[in-house]
Scaffold this motif. Structure first.
Motif, PDB file in Angstrom:
ATOM      1  N   VAL A   1      -9.231 -18.839 -33.148  1.00 13.39           N
ATOM      2  CA  VAL A   1      -9.370 -18.021 -34.193  1.00 13.39           C
ATOM      3  C   VAL A   1      -8.035 -17.301 -34.292  1.00 13.39           C
ATOM      4  O   VAL A   1      -7.469 -16.726 -33.370  1.00 13.39           O
ATOM      5  CB  VAL A   1     -10.413 -16.764 -34.239  1.00 13.39           C
ATOM      6  N   TYR A   2      -7.331 -17.225 -35.538  1.00 14.18           N
ATOM      7  CA  TYR A   2      -6.080 -16.718 -35.831  1.00 14.18           C
ATOM      8  C   TYR A   2      -6.106 -15.426 -36.432  1.00 14.18           C
ATOM      9  O   TYR A   2      -5.327 -14.580 -36.248  1.00 14.18           O
ATOM     10  CB  TYR A   2      -5.098 -17.761 -36.472  1.00 14.18           C
ATOM     11  N   LEU A   3      -6.843 -15.437 -37.579  1.00 15.66           N
ATOM     12  CA  LEU A   3      -6.677 -14.668 -38.906  1.00 15.66           C
ATOM     13  C   LEU A   3      -5.268 -14.192 -38.993  1.00 15.66           C
ATOM     14  O   LEU A   3      -5.004 -12.749 -39.089  1.00 15.66           O
ATOM     15  CB  LEU A   3      -7.379 -13.325 -38.122  1.00 15.66           C
ATOM     16  N   GLN A   4      -4.573 -14.955 -39.348  1.00 13.69           N
ATOM     17  CA  GLN A   4      -2.984 -14.593 -39.772  1.00 13.69           C
ATOM     18  C   GLN A   4      -2.940 -14.940 -41.478  1.00 13.69           C
ATOM     19  O   GLN A   4      -3.399 -15.772 -42.013  1.00 13.69           O
ATOM     20  CB  GLN A   4      -2.021 -15.790 -39.226  1.00 13.69           C
ATOM     21  N   PRO A   5      -2.282 -13.901 -41.925  1.00  9.89           N
ATOM     22  CA  PRO A   5      -2.280 -13.580 -43.455  1.00  9.89           C
ATOM     23  C   PRO A   5      -1.131 -14.805 -43.972  1.00  9.89           C
ATOM     24  O   PRO A   5      -0.295 -15.162 -43.175  1.00  9.89           O
ATOM     25  CB  PRO A   5      -1.595 -12.313 -43.794  1.00  9.89           C
ATOM     26  N   ILE A   6      -1.525 -15.722 -45.070  1.00 11.01           N
ATOM     27  CA  ILE A   6      -0.834 -16.780 -45.462  1.00 11.01           C
ATOM     28  C   ILE A   6      -0.594 -16.795 -47.022  1.00 11.01           C
ATOM     29  O   ILE A   6      -1.411 -15.762 -47.596  1.00 11.01           O
ATOM     30  CB  ILE A   6      -1.523 -18.139 -45.035  1.00 11.01           C
ATOM     31  N   GLU A   7       0.312 -17.332 -47.386  1.00 11.20           N
ATOM     32  CA  GLU A   7       0.402 -17.507 -49.016  1.00 11.20           C
ATOM     33  C   GLU A   7      -0.027 -18.842 -49.160  1.00 11.20           C
ATOM     34  O   GLU A   7       0.344 -19.748 -48.837  1.00 11.20           O
ATOM     35  CB  GLU A   7       1.835 -17.310 -49.312  1.00 11.20           C
ATOM     36  N   VAL A   8      -0.905 -18.990 -50.368  1.00 12.74           N
ATOM     37  CA  VAL A   8      -1.519 -20.220 -50.705  1.00 12.74           C
ATOM     38  C   VAL A   8      -1.202 -20.821 -52.011  1.00 12.74           C
ATOM     39  O   VAL A   8      -1.287 -20.094 -52.867  1.00 12.74           O
ATOM     40  CB  VAL A   8      -2.999 -20.218 -50.551  1.00 12.74           C
ATOM     41  N   VAL A   9      -0.911 -22.038 -52.340  1.00 13.89           N
ATOM     42  CA  VAL A   9      -0.880 -22.640 -53.525  1.00 13.89           C
ATOM     43  C   VAL A   9      -2.147 -23.442 -53.792  1.00 13.89           C
ATOM     44  O   VAL A   9      -2.468 -24.316 -52.878  1.00 13.89           O
ATOM     45  CB  VAL A   9       0.351 -23.657 -53.733  1.00 13.89           C
TER      46      VAL A   9
ATOM     47  N   LEU B   1      -5.320 -17.687 -42.539  1.00 13.03           N
ATOM     48  CA  LEU B   1      -5.495 -18.843 -41.609  1.00 13.03           C
ATOM     49  C   LEU B   1      -6.698 -18.441 -40.610  1.00 13.03           C
ATOM     50  O   LEU B   1      -6.363 -17.484 -39.822  1.00 13.03           O
ATOM     51  CB  LEU B   1      -4.219 -19.387 -40.941  1.00 13.03           C
ATOM     52  N   TYR B   2      -7.683 -18.769 -40.892  1.00 11.11           N
ATOM     53  CA  TYR B   2      -8.930 -18.489 -39.899  1.00 11.11           C
ATOM     54  C   TYR B   2      -8.885 -19.002 -38.721  1.00 11.11           C
ATOM     55  O   TYR B   2      -8.998 -18.233 -37.596  1.00 11.11           O
ATOM     56  CB  TYR B   2     -10.258 -18.552 -40.761  1.00 11.11           C
ATOM     57  N   ARG B   3      -9.077 -20.286 -38.601  1.00 11.17           N
ATOM     58  CA  ARG B   3      -9.184 -21.056 -37.300  1.00 11.17           C
ATOM     59  C   ARG B   3      -8.210 -22.332 -37.522  1.00 11.17           C
ATOM     60  O   ARG B   3      -8.013 -22.863 -38.562  1.00 11.17           O
ATOM     61  CB  ARG B   3     -10.538 -21.416 -37.166  1.00 11.17           C
ATOM     62  N   MET B   4      -7.918 -22.505 -36.108  1.00 11.88           N
ATOM     63  CA  MET B   4      -7.179 -23.937 -36.172  1.00 11.88           C
ATOM     64  C   MET B   4      -7.279 -24.528 -34.752  1.00 11.88           C
ATOM     65  O   MET B   4      -7.331 -23.714 -33.837  1.00 11.88           O
ATOM     66  CB  MET B   4      -5.727 -23.651 -36.529  1.00 11.88           C
TER      67      MET B   4
END
Length: 87
Positions: A3-11, A84-87
């Motif tokens: 689990v990351y929980l990192q804010p991201i910008e998405v297209v 980015l929820y999980r990776m």
């Protein structure tokens, strides 16, 4: 998956029915600034309830650091924020 929980910008793109399809996203990399990751395939879309709000979770695959990886992107409908929820 971690689990990351990192804010991201998405297209994103939209289907004819109005559903959201992530195309690429970028996240802040501590050493290099921004890192852009292209979404190769969206394999699953599910909606979960978080308190009073709903969130959409997209299970995707893409190439990160020359390796194909599976990751999950979370979209909070009320605030419009992507994570980015999980990776």
């Amino acid at each position: 998956m971690d689990v990351y929980l990192q804010p991201i910008e998405v297209v994103v793109s939209f289907t004819r029915e109005g559903k959201i399809c992530p195309v690429r996203f970028r996240m802040i990399d501590d050493s290099a600034g921004y890192e852009t990751i292209y979404v190769k395939n969206v394999t699953r879309r599910r909606q979960e309830k978080a308190g009073k709000d709903f969130v959409d979770i997209y299970t995707c695959s893409g190439v990160i650091a020359s390796t194909e990886r599976i990751f999950e992107l979370k979209f909070e409908n009320r605030s419009g924020e992507w994570t980015l929820y999980r990776m």
